[in-house]
Structures are given as structure tokens and as C-alpha cells.
Design an enzyme around this catalytic site. Structure first.
Site, PDB file in Angstrom:
ATOM      1  N   THR A 131       0.810  -1.227   0.000  1.00  0.00           N
ATOM      2  CA  THR A 131       0.000   0.000   0.000  1.00  0.00           C
ATOM      3  C   THR A 131       0.844   1.279   0.000  1.00  0.00           C
ATOM      4  O   THR A 131       0.300   2.368  -0.202  1.00  0.00           O
ATOM      5  CB  THR A 131      -0.851   0.064   1.284  1.00  0.00           C
ATOM      6  N   HIS A 134       4.873  21.841  -2.169  1.00  0.00           N
ATOM      7  CA  HIS A 134       4.588  22.443  -0.861  1.00  0.00           C
ATOM      8  C   HIS A 134       5.391  21.814   0.271  1.00  0.00           C
ATOM      9  O   HIS A 134       5.709  22.495   1.243  1.00  0.00           O
ATOM     10  CB  HIS A 134       3.097  22.300  -0.529  1.00  0.00           C
TER      11      HIS A 134
HETATM   12  C1  RB5 Z   1       2.863  -7.024   3.076  1.00  0.00           C
HETATM   13  O1  RB5 Z   1       1.891  -8.023   3.055  1.00  0.00           O
HETATM   14  C2  RB5 Z   1       2.225  -5.660   3.282  1.00  0.00           C
HETATM   15  O2  RB5 Z   1       1.761  -5.547   4.570  1.00  0.00           O
HETATM   16  C3  RB5 Z   1       3.221  -4.554   2.969  1.00  0.00           C
HETATM   17  O3  RB5 Z   1       3.689  -4.690   1.668  1.00  0.00           O
HETATM   18  C4  RB5 Z   1       2.713  -3.133   3.058  1.00  0.00           C
HETATM   19  O4  RB5 Z   1       1.532  -2.953   2.356  1.00  0.00           O
HETATM   20  C5  RB5 Z   1       2.663  -2.550   4.410  1.00  0.00           C
HETATM   21  O5  RB5 Z   1       2.320  -1.365   4.604  1.00  0.00           O
END
Ligand code: RB5
Length: 145
Positions: free
Chosen positions: A67, A98
Site C-alpha cells: 500500500t 509544498h
Molecule cells: C505485506 O503483506 C504488506 O503488509 C506490505 O507490503 C505493506 O503494504 C505494508 O504497509
């Protein structure tokens, strides 16, 4: 040739490899801090490697996980780092203009590849604003260290 320091975990490994190719196309060198395969790994380990190097070289880095969230949290613990989790071209651009972000965090599982590449490009090409108010605010962020 400007060098971009790059790293991921297993969740961002494929996108890391693609971004390395795209950086070359755009005329940037890269220094890959790993991992070098897609086996399960811990994102804080790579966030630390990239963030320490970006801070000591006063350079720029890109971190990718599933993410982008964990990478961003971990990188921002390192002194000198302003890591930004960008999810579109606007947030990428503003994080440079910014906030003078020096690390871009991306999510391989939360972004389409095409959008990730657009984000990389605009983030690299956008300079920090010359407006005094933005400098004052970023200085205030750094005073929190
Ligand atoms: C791995 O499964 C996942 O938790 C990692 O890649 C990330 O998204 C963590 O913030």
C-alpha cells in the site's frame, strides 16, 4: 545523471523492477537497496536502508510496498526524511511543491501501474516552491525532530 535510491518489500518488488526501467527511460540512474527477489520480507528493513541513504546523501528515494503505507510510516522515523504517500498526480506534485518530499512511497497493490508511472514522473519533475511560506512550514516540520 541524478540518482534515485529505491527499495521495496515483496509486496512492491514487481513495481520496483518496472520503475527502475522507467527511471532509465526518463534519464535517471538508480541505486537499488533491495530486495533482489520477491520472497517475503519486512518493509521497515528496506525503508530504513533507503531513508538513511537519502538523508545522508541529501538525495531522493522511492519506496514501494503493498500500500505504500508501512514504508511511509517507517521512512518518516528517520531524521531528515519527508516521505510522501502519493496516490495520484496531484498529491505527488503537491508533496514536492509544498512539502519538499524527499521520498515517494507507492502501493503496488493499491495503484494501477500506469498511474504509478505518472506519479513517479510528476514527482521527479516538480521542484520545491520558491514561496517563503512553504519553506517556513517545512522548516517547522523539521523542527519536530
Ligand atoms: C505485506 O503483506 C504488506 O503488509 C506490505 O507490503 C505493506 O503494504 C505494508 O504497509
Amino acid at each position: 545523471m541524478e540518482k534515485i535510491i529505491i527499495g521495496s518489500d515483496h509486496g512492491g518488488f514487481k513495481l520496483k523492477e518496472k520503475i527502475k526501467g522507467y527511471l532509465k527511460e526518463l534519464g535517471y540512474d538508480n541505486e537499488d537497496m533491495g530486495p533482489f527477489n520477491d520472497e517475503s520480507s519486512d518493509y521497515p528493513d528496506y525503508a530504513k536502508k533507503v531513508a538513511k541513504k537519502v538523508a545522508s546523501e541529501k538525495g531522493k528515494g522511492i519506496l514501494i510496498c503493498g500500500t505504500g503505507m508501512g514504508m511511509c510510516m517507517a521512512a518518516n522515523k528517520v531524521n531528515g526524511i519527508r516521505a510522501a504517500l502519493a496516490y495520484d498526480e496531484y498529491t505527488a506534485k503537491m508533496s514536492r511543491e509544498h512539502n519538499n518530499s524527499n521520498i515517494l512511497c507507492l502501493g503496488e497493490r493499491s495503484l494501477k501501474e500506469e498511474m504509478a508511472m505518472k506519479i513517479v514522473k510528476i514527482w521527479l519533475k516538480t521542484p520545491f516552491s520558491k514561496e517563503e511560506r512553504h519553506h517556513k512550514r517545512v522548516d517547522k516540520i523539521m523542527d519536530l525532530e
